[in-house]
Motif scaffolding. Structure first.
Motif, PDB file in Angstrom:
ATOM      1  N   PHE A   1      41.875  54.273  40.192  1.00  0.00           N
ATOM      2  CA  PHE A   1      40.647  55.038  40.442  1.00  0.00           C
ATOM      3  C   PHE A   1      39.380  54.252  40.142  1.00  0.00           C
ATOM      4  N   GLN A   2      39.506  52.954  39.877  1.00  0.00           N
ATOM      5  CA  GLN A   2      38.363  52.069  39.628  1.00  0.00           C
ATOM      6  C   GLN A   2      37.474  52.586  38.497  1.00  0.00           C
ATOM      7  N   THR A   3      38.086  53.161  37.492  1.00  0.00           N
ATOM      8  CA  THR A   3      37.339  53.803  36.414  1.00  0.00           C
ATOM      9  C   THR A   3      36.364  52.851  35.726  1.00  0.00           C
ATOM     10  N   LEU A   4      36.808  51.666  35.370  1.00  0.00           N
ATOM     11  CA  LEU A   4      35.927  50.742  34.656  1.00  0.00           C
ATOM     12  C   LEU A   4      34.816  50.203  35.555  1.00  0.00           C
ATOM     13  N   TYR A   5      35.136  49.973  36.808  1.00  0.00           N
ATOM     14  CA  TYR A   5      34.107  49.528  37.750  1.00  0.00           C
ATOM     15  C   TYR A   5      33.048  50.614  37.924  1.00  0.00           C
ATOM     16  N   GLU A   6      33.486  51.850  38.108  1.00  0.00           N
ATOM     17  CA  GLU A   6      32.540  52.967  38.244  1.00  0.00           C
ATOM     18  C   GLU A   6      31.710  53.141  36.978  1.00  0.00           C
ATOM     19  N   GLU A   7      32.351  52.987  35.831  1.00  0.00           N
ATOM     20  CA  GLU A   7      31.634  53.082  34.555  1.00  0.00           C
ATOM     21  C   GLU A   7      30.548  52.010  34.472  1.00  0.00           C
ATOM     22  N   ALA A   8      30.878  50.805  34.886  1.00  0.00           N
ATOM     23  CA  ALA A   8      29.901  49.718  34.869  1.00  0.00           C
ATOM     24  C   ALA A   8      28.736  50.011  35.814  1.00  0.00           C
ATOM     25  N   LEU A   9      29.028  50.535  36.997  1.00  0.00           N
ATOM     26  CA  LEU A   9      27.970  50.861  37.955  1.00  0.00           C
ATOM     27  C   LEU A   9      27.050  51.958  37.426  1.00  0.00           C
ATOM     28  N   LEU A  10      27.601  52.887  36.665  1.00  0.00           N
ATOM     29  CA  LEU A  10      26.791  53.964  36.083  1.00  0.00           C
ATOM     30  C   LEU A  10      26.011  53.499  34.855  1.00  0.00           C
ATOM     31  N   SER A  11      26.487  52.447  34.195  1.00  0.00           N
ATOM     32  CA  SER A  11      25.888  52.004  32.942  1.00  0.00           C
ATOM     33  C   SER A  11      24.833  50.913  33.121  1.00  0.00           C
ATOM     34  N   TYR A  12      24.900  50.173  34.226  1.00  0.00           N
ATOM     35  CA  TYR A  12      24.021  49.023  34.428  1.00  0.00           C
ATOM     36  C   TYR A  12      23.482  49.022  35.850  1.00  0.00           C
ATOM     37  N   LYS A  13      22.469  48.208  36.075  1.00  0.00           N
ATOM     38  CA  LYS A  13      21.935  48.074  37.422  1.00  0.00           C
ATOM     39  C   LYS A  13      23.042  47.575  38.343  1.00  0.00           C
ATOM     40  N   LYS A  14      23.130  48.204  39.497  1.00  0.00           N
ATOM     41  CA  LYS A  14      24.195  47.894  40.456  1.00  0.00           C
ATOM     42  C   LYS A  14      24.254  46.409  40.819  1.00  0.00           C
ATOM     43  N   GLU A  15      23.099  45.779  40.908  1.00  0.00           N
ATOM     44  CA  GLU A  15      23.072  44.382  41.358  1.00  0.00           C
ATOM     45  C   GLU A  15      23.606  43.395  40.315  1.00  0.00           C
ATOM     46  N   ILE A  16      23.796  43.811  39.064  1.00  0.00           N
ATOM     47  CA  ILE A  16      24.344  42.872  38.082  1.00  0.00           C
ATOM     48  C   ILE A  16      25.848  43.068  37.865  1.00  0.00           C
ATOM     49  N   VAL A  17      26.440  44.069  38.514  1.00  0.00           N
ATOM     50  CA  VAL A  17      27.869  44.361  38.327  1.00  0.00           C
ATOM     51  C   VAL A  17      28.672  43.711  39.447  1.00  0.00           C
ATOM     52  N   HIS A  18      29.657  42.902  39.058  1.00  0.00           N
ATOM     53  CA  HIS A  18      30.481  42.182  40.022  1.00  0.00           C
ATOM     54  C   HIS A  18      31.961  42.350  39.690  1.00  0.00           C
ATOM     55  N   GLN A  19      32.773  42.488  40.725  1.00  0.00           N
ATOM     56  CA  GLN A  19      34.221  42.576  40.559  1.00  0.00           C
ATOM     57  C   GLN A  19      34.842  41.206  40.811  1.00  0.00           C
ATOM     58  N   LEU A  20      35.828  40.858  39.991  1.00  0.00           N
ATOM     59  CA  LEU A  20      36.567  39.617  40.178  1.00  0.00           C
ATOM     60  C   LEU A  20      38.057  39.930  40.155  1.00  0.00           C
ATOM     61  N   PRO A  21      38.827  39.319  41.067  1.00  0.00           N
ATOM     62  CA  PRO A  21      40.282  39.544  41.049  1.00  0.00           C
ATOM     63  C   PRO A  21      40.905  38.850  39.839  1.00  0.00           C
ATOM     64  N   SER A  22      41.891  39.494  39.250  1.00  0.00           N
ATOM     65  CA  SER A  22      42.544  38.927  38.069  1.00  0.00           C
ATOM     66  C   SER A  22      44.049  39.153  38.163  1.00  0.00           C
ATOM     67  N   ASN A  23      44.648  38.562  39.190  1.00  0.00           N
ATOM     68  CA  ASN A  23      46.074  38.734  39.428  1.00  0.00           C
ATOM     69  C   ASN A  23      46.908  37.541  38.996  1.00  0.00           C
ATOM     70  N   THR A  24      46.393  36.355  39.224  1.00  0.00           N
ATOM     71  CA  THR A  24      47.187  35.137  39.044  1.00  0.00           C
ATOM     72  C   THR A  24      46.435  34.135  38.167  1.00  0.00           C
ATOM     73  N   PRO A  25      47.131  33.117  37.682  1.00  0.00           N
ATOM     74  CA  PRO A  25      46.431  32.054  36.949  1.00  0.00           C
ATOM     75  C   PRO A  25      45.353  31.371  37.802  1.00  0.00           C
ATOM     76  N   GLU A  26      45.599  31.290  39.111  1.00  0.00           N
ATOM     77  CA  GLU A  26      44.585  30.697  40.002  1.00  0.00           C
ATOM     78  C   GLU A  26      43.323  31.550  40.032  1.00  0.00           C
ATOM     79  N   ASP A  27      43.492  32.872  40.003  1.00  0.00           N
ATOM     80  CA  ASP A  27      42.330  33.766  39.931  1.00  0.00           C
ATOM     81  C   ASP A  27      41.539  33.487  38.658  1.00  0.00           C
ATOM     82  N   LEU A  28      42.247  33.312  37.564  1.00  0.00           N
ATOM     83  CA  LEU A  28      41.597  33.027  36.292  1.00  0.00           C
ATOM     84  C   LEU A  28      40.738  31.771  36.391  1.00  0.00           C
ATOM     85  N   GLU A  29      41.286  30.728  36.973  1.00  0.00           N
ATOM     86  CA  GLU A  29      40.533  29.482  37.143  1.00  0.00           C
ATOM     87  C   GLU A  29      39.294  29.689  38.018  1.00  0.00           C
ATOM     88  N   ARG A  30      39.465  30.385  39.141  1.00  0.00           N
ATOM     89  CA  ARG A  30      38.320  30.654  40.030  1.00  0.00           C
ATOM     90  C   ARG A  30      37.264  31.485  39.307  1.00  0.00           C
TER      91      ARG A  30
END
Length: 130
Positions: free
Chosen positions: A84-113
């Motif tokens: 339900f994207q709870t943490l993302y929605e919480e961030a959008l409600l708590s901070y200016k929309k333009e400073i909130v960014h989503q990053l994928p965190s599935n693999t070690p390669e994602d971590l490096e990126r």
């Protein structure tokens, strides 16, 4: 001493958010601090120039949490929170929309990126603000 009890159902300490804010206030006012936490609605907006929300596909998340010993309600609630994207929605409600960014965190390669992207942002911010 930043806890106000223990949640038996989730098998974890209960954070005293006011004490956390009091403890971090001086450090945050100095700047140059990265905060890593699984929620954000109690942190003051003035503390952050950018917010990254790490997102994980449920198949990866389930295995990751299960390997950490999460079971029952704790496991289910964490999976639902991601669905339900709870943490993302919480961030959008708590901070200016333009400073909130989503990053994928599935693999070690994602971590490096993600590390590369965050470092690039820090470097650019320092150039723009110094």
């Amino acid at each position: 001493d930043l806890y106000e009890g223990f949640d038996e159902e989730y098998d974890c300490p209960i954070l005293d958010e006011d004490r956390v804010i009091d403890e971090l206030e001086d450090k945050m006012s100095e700047g140059g601090v990265i905060v890593d936490y699984h929620g954000c609605d109690f942190f003051p907006e003035r503390w952050f120039h950018i917010v990254f929300v790490l997102r994980t596909e449920n198949s990866f998340l389930y295995d990751r949490l299960e390997s950490r010993g999460y079971t029952g309600k704790k496991l289910q609630d964490n999976i639902q929170c991601e669905i339900f994207q709870t943490l993302y929605e919480e961030a959008l409600l708590s901070y200016k929309k333009e400073i909130v960014h989503q990053l994928p965190s599935n693999t070690p390669e994602d971590l490096e990126r993600n590390l590369d992207q965050i470092m690039q942002w820090i470097e650019q911010w320092m150039k723009d603000n110094n």
